[in-house]
Design a protein around this motif. Structure first.
Motif, mmCIF file in Angstrom:
data_model
loop_
_atom_site.group_PDB
_atom_site.id
_atom_site.type_symbol
_atom_site.label_atom_id
_atom_site.label_comp_id
_atom_site.label_asym_id
_atom_site.label_seq_id
_atom_site.Cartn_x
_atom_site.Cartn_y
_atom_site.Cartn_z
ATOM 1 N N THR A 1 4.550 -2.570 -2.415
ATOM 2 C CA THR A 1 3.242 -2.111 -2.859
ATOM 3 C C THR A 1 2.789 -1.348 -1.748
ATOM 4 O O THR A 1 2.628 -1.796 -0.464
ATOM 5 C CB THR A 1 2.207 -3.354 -3.257
ATOM 6 N N LEU B 1 -0.932 0.478 0.018
ATOM 7 C CA LEU B 1 -2.244 0.576 -0.171
ATOM 8 C C LEU B 1 -2.717 1.813 -0.126
ATOM 9 O O LEU B 1 -2.581 2.722 0.791
ATOM 10 C CB LEU B 1 -2.897 -0.424 1.018
ATOM 11 N N SER B 2 -3.624 2.188 -1.082
ATOM 12 C CA SER B 2 -4.356 3.649 -0.909
ATOM 13 C C SER B 2 -5.832 3.627 -1.073
ATOM 14 O O SER B 2 -6.231 2.351 -1.406
ATOM 15 C CB SER B 2 -3.523 4.526 -1.988
ATOM 16 N N GLY C 1 -6.775 1.961 -4.195
ATOM 17 C CA GLY C 1 -6.370 0.752 -4.604
ATOM 18 C C GLY C 1 -4.668 0.549 -4.407
ATOM 19 O O GLY C 1 -4.102 1.373 -3.799
ATOM 20 N N PRO C 2 -4.196 -0.464 -4.759
ATOM 21 C CA PRO C 2 -2.593 -0.762 -4.411
ATOM 22 C C PRO C 2 -2.003 0.178 -5.372
ATOM 23 O O PRO C 2 -2.249 0.344 -6.663
ATOM 24 C CB PRO C 2 -2.416 -2.093 -4.783
#
Length: 260
Positions: free
Chosen positions: A12, A14-15, A18-19
């Motif tokens: 996953t 992170l941006s 959100g993930p």
């Protein structure tokens, strides 16, 4: 015997929005000496999976072993067992073919004499013998890809990861690389995990295919098996099967598996 095994492998990112679940649980087994085609649409998680299996990117969750070594507990041993040829390659345009190969060998702790011997050996085997003193910037696209593969083989890895190795090559150079991949497996028993967007390439080279979509495995089997199950028969197009599996074509029409 399995040389690669994963269970619930995830990644996953992170941006700011959100993930982002790039890989959402890959359960994969690759047999020793197998050529496995690892296919999927853009963004399916193929390269992320390869980067995790080669220790370039830590997984968020799950477990994996490569050549008998645990991905998280024994990363150095995993790296020694792997050769990785990335999409973009990684040669220094300012050095000779010989220098590039010897440097790669030294990075894997070969002595200078061992690295020089291995460089000559691989250059002759991969059709680069007459190019050892050439600056890498002067090589053709096909020659550069052969050099990329030679660099990945310098330390005699048990597993060779090839991430879209023929992208941008002309048909003749692609055919040469197909022959090279077959020869690497036939002569040395090397396991090859290959990603490609050329479905004819996957059909011609791979013993078995794994198709990933949206971070999970959508289907797996031999090319003939997948074409029969999803496109109507072993003589059907692998493209039709791929589009049906990934939901980007007609609705899947799965039939009973074929014994192979």
């Amino acid at each position: 015997m399995a040389i690669i095994s994963t269970a619930g492998l995830t990644r996953t990112f992170l941006s700011k929005n959100g993930p982002v679940e790039a890989v959402r649980g890959i359960d994969l087994t690759v047999r020793a000496g197998e050529i496995l085609g690892f296919l999927g649409p853009n963004g399916a998680g193929k390269t992320t999976t390869l980067r995790m299996l080669t220790t370039l990117l830590p997984p968020t969750g799950g477990a994996a072993t490569v050549a008998g070594h645990d991905l998280l507990r024994e990363p150095a041993a995993v790296r020694r067992a792997c050769g990785y040829v990335a999409q973009s390659g990684g040669v220094d345009p300012n050095v000779s073919v010989r220098e590039e190969l010897v440097t790669q060998g030294r990075l894997y702790r070969l002595t200078k004499a061992q690295a020089s011997l291995r460089a000559r050996e691989l250059a002759n085997e991969l059709g680069l013998g007459e190019l050892l003193e050439r600056r890498t910037a002067t090589l053709s696209g096909g020659q550069r890809r052969r050099l990329d593969i030679a660099m990945g083989l310098m330390h005699r890895p048990a597993v060779l990861f090839l991430d879209e190795p023929t992208t941008g090559l002309d048909p003749g150079s692609r055919a040469d690389l197909w022959d090279l991949v077959r020869r690497i497996r036939a002569d040395h028993g090397t396991t090859v995990l290959l990603t490609t967007h050329y479905l004819d390439e996957a059909d011609a080279l791979a013993d078995r295919l794994v198709i990933v979509d949206r971070g999970v495995i959508a289907a797996e089997g031999t090319p003939a098996d997948l074409k029969t199950r999803y496109a109507g028969g072993p003589d059907a197009s692998l493209q039709d099967a791929f589009l049906a599996i990934t939901g980007r074509g007609a609705a899947p029409r799965e039939t009973a598996p074929v014994a192979v």
